[in-house]
Design a protein around this motif. Sequence first.
Motif, short mmCIF file in Angstrom:
data_model
loop_
_atom_site.label_atom_id
_atom_site.label_comp_id
_atom_site.label_asym_id
_atom_site.label_seq_id
_atom_site.Cartn_x
_atom_site.Cartn_y
_atom_site.Cartn_z
N GLU A 1 0.82 -1.21 0.00
CA GLU A 1 0.00 0.00 0.00
C GLU A 1 0.86 1.26 0.00
OE1 GLU A 1 -3.85 1.96 2.14
OE2 GLU A 1 -3.58 -0.21 2.01
N ASN A 2 1.96 1.25 0.75
CA ASN A 2 2.87 2.40 0.77
C ASN A 2 3.47 2.65 -0.61
OD1 ASN A 2 2.43 2.87 3.47
ND2 ASN A 2 4.24 1.74 4.15
N ILE A 3 3.86 1.59 -1.29
CA ILE A 3 4.44 1.74 -2.63
C ILE A 3 3.38 2.28 -3.60
CG2 ILE A 3 5.30 0.43 -4.62
CD1 ILE A 3 6.76 -1.37 -2.57
N CYS A 4 2.17 1.75 -3.55
CA CYS A 4 1.09 2.24 -4.41
C CYS A 4 0.78 3.70 -4.14
CB CYS A 4 -0.15 1.38 -4.25
SG CYS A 4 0.04 -0.28 -4.92
N ASP A 5 0.74 4.08 -2.88
CA ASP A 5 0.49 5.48 -2.52
C ASP A 5 1.59 6.38 -3.07
OD1 ASP A 5 -1.83 4.86 -1.19
OD2 ASP A 5 -0.94 4.97 0.83
N SER A 6 2.82 5.94 -2.96
CA SER A 6 3.95 6.73 -3.45
C SER A 6 3.88 6.91 -4.97
CB SER A 6 5.27 6.05 -3.06
OG SER A 6 6.36 6.76 -3.58
N ILE A 7 3.57 5.84 -5.68
CA ILE A 7 3.43 5.93 -7.14
C ILE A 7 2.31 6.90 -7.51
CG2 ILE A 7 2.74 4.65 -9.22
CD1 ILE A 7 4.19 2.20 -7.96
N ALA A 8 1.17 6.79 -6.83
CA ALA A 8 0.04 7.67 -7.12
C ALA A 8 0.38 9.12 -6.82
CB ALA A 8 -1.18 7.24 -6.32
N GLU A 9 1.06 9.37 -5.71
CA GLU A 9 1.44 10.74 -5.35
C GLU A 9 2.42 11.33 -6.35
OE1 GLU A 9 2.84 10.66 -1.32
OE2 GLU A 9 0.91 9.94 -0.57
N ASN A 10 3.40 10.54 -6.77
CA ASN A 10 4.42 11.03 -7.70
C ASN A 10 3.86 11.22 -9.11
OD1 ASN A 10 6.59 11.22 -5.88
ND2 ASN A 10 6.92 9.03 -6.01
N ALA A 11 2.91 10.42 -9.49
CA ALA A 11 2.34 10.52 -10.84
C ALA A 11 1.23 11.56 -10.93
CB ALA A 11 1.80 9.16 -11.28
N ALA A 12 0.68 11.98 -9.81
CA ALA A 12 -0.47 12.87 -9.80
C ALA A 12 -0.22 14.19 -10.51
CB ALA A 12 -0.93 13.13 -8.37
N ASP A 13 1.01 14.67 -10.50
CA ASP A 13 1.32 15.96 -11.12
C ASP A 13 1.78 15.85 -12.57
OD1 ASP A 13 0.66 17.33 -8.80
OD2 ASP A 13 2.68 17.12 -7.98
N GLU A 14 1.93 14.62 -13.07
CA GLU A 14 2.36 14.44 -14.46
C GLU A 14 1.25 14.88 -15.41
OE1 GLU A 14 5.38 13.40 -15.64
OE2 GLU A 14 6.00 13.50 -13.54
N LEU A 15 1.62 15.66 -16.41
CA LEU A 15 0.62 16.14 -17.37
C LEU A 15 0.22 15.04 -18.33
CD1 LEU A 15 1.82 19.73 -18.31
CD2 LEU A 15 -0.08 19.07 -16.84
N VAL A 16 -1.07 14.91 -18.55
CA VAL A 16 -1.63 13.97 -19.52
C VAL A 16 -2.62 14.71 -20.39
CG1 VAL A 16 -1.36 11.95 -18.00
CG2 VAL A 16 -3.49 13.25 -17.95
N THR A 17 -2.95 14.11 -21.51
CA THR A 17 -3.96 14.70 -22.40
C THR A 17 -5.29 14.02 -22.12
OG1 THR A 17 -2.31 15.13 -24.10
CG2 THR A 17 -4.61 15.13 -24.79
N LEU A 18 -6.24 14.80 -21.65
CA LEU A 18 -7.60 14.31 -21.40
C LEU A 18 -8.41 14.55 -22.66
CD1 LEU A 18 -9.59 13.18 -19.23
CD2 LEU A 18 -10.25 15.55 -18.85
N GLN A 19 -9.09 13.51 -23.12
CA GLN A 19 -9.92 13.63 -24.32
C GLN A 19 -11.38 13.48 -23.94
OE1 GLN A 19 -8.53 11.20 -27.59
NE2 GLN A 19 -6.46 11.19 -26.75
N ARG A 20 -12.23 14.22 -24.64
CA ARG A 20 -13.67 14.14 -24.41
C ARG A 20 -14.34 13.88 -25.75
NH1 ARG A 20 -17.54 19.03 -22.15
NH2 ARG A 20 -19.36 17.74 -21.71
N GLN A 21 -15.15 12.82 -25.80
CA GLN A 21 -15.87 12.48 -27.03
C GLN A 21 -17.36 12.45 -26.76
OE1 GLN A 21 -14.31 8.79 -28.55
NE2 GLN A 21 -12.75 9.86 -29.72
#
Length: 104
Positions: free
Chosen positions: A43-63
């Motif tokens: 759970e600690n590893i998963c939380d760390s991955i989620a926290e570190n990835a949360a600020d990464e920019l992604v392209t959100l698409q809406r269809q």
Amino acid sequence: PFLGTAAAAFQPVDVPRVAATDFSSVPDHPLIITGILSADKCENICDSIAENAADELVTLQRQRPGRETEMGELPLGQAVSVLARLSRREDAYFVFDEGFLEDH
């Protein structure tokens, strides 16, 4: 149905599991090794991955039917929130990185 005919073709696979203490060699088939991490450590590893990835920019698409696809960049954490709260069949939001296709 949500997946249409693709769902009918999908067949789940029962992947063998082996305890970490019983693992001795790399097999020639997929395998899940259990008991490597405690539930807390996992759970600690998963939380760390989620926290570190949360600020990464992604392209959100809406269809939406009958309209052009809309796209915009935002942090992954916000994109996940939009996906969970707003996406539905007639107004679909998704994140897809075509760069993955080039690598694989």
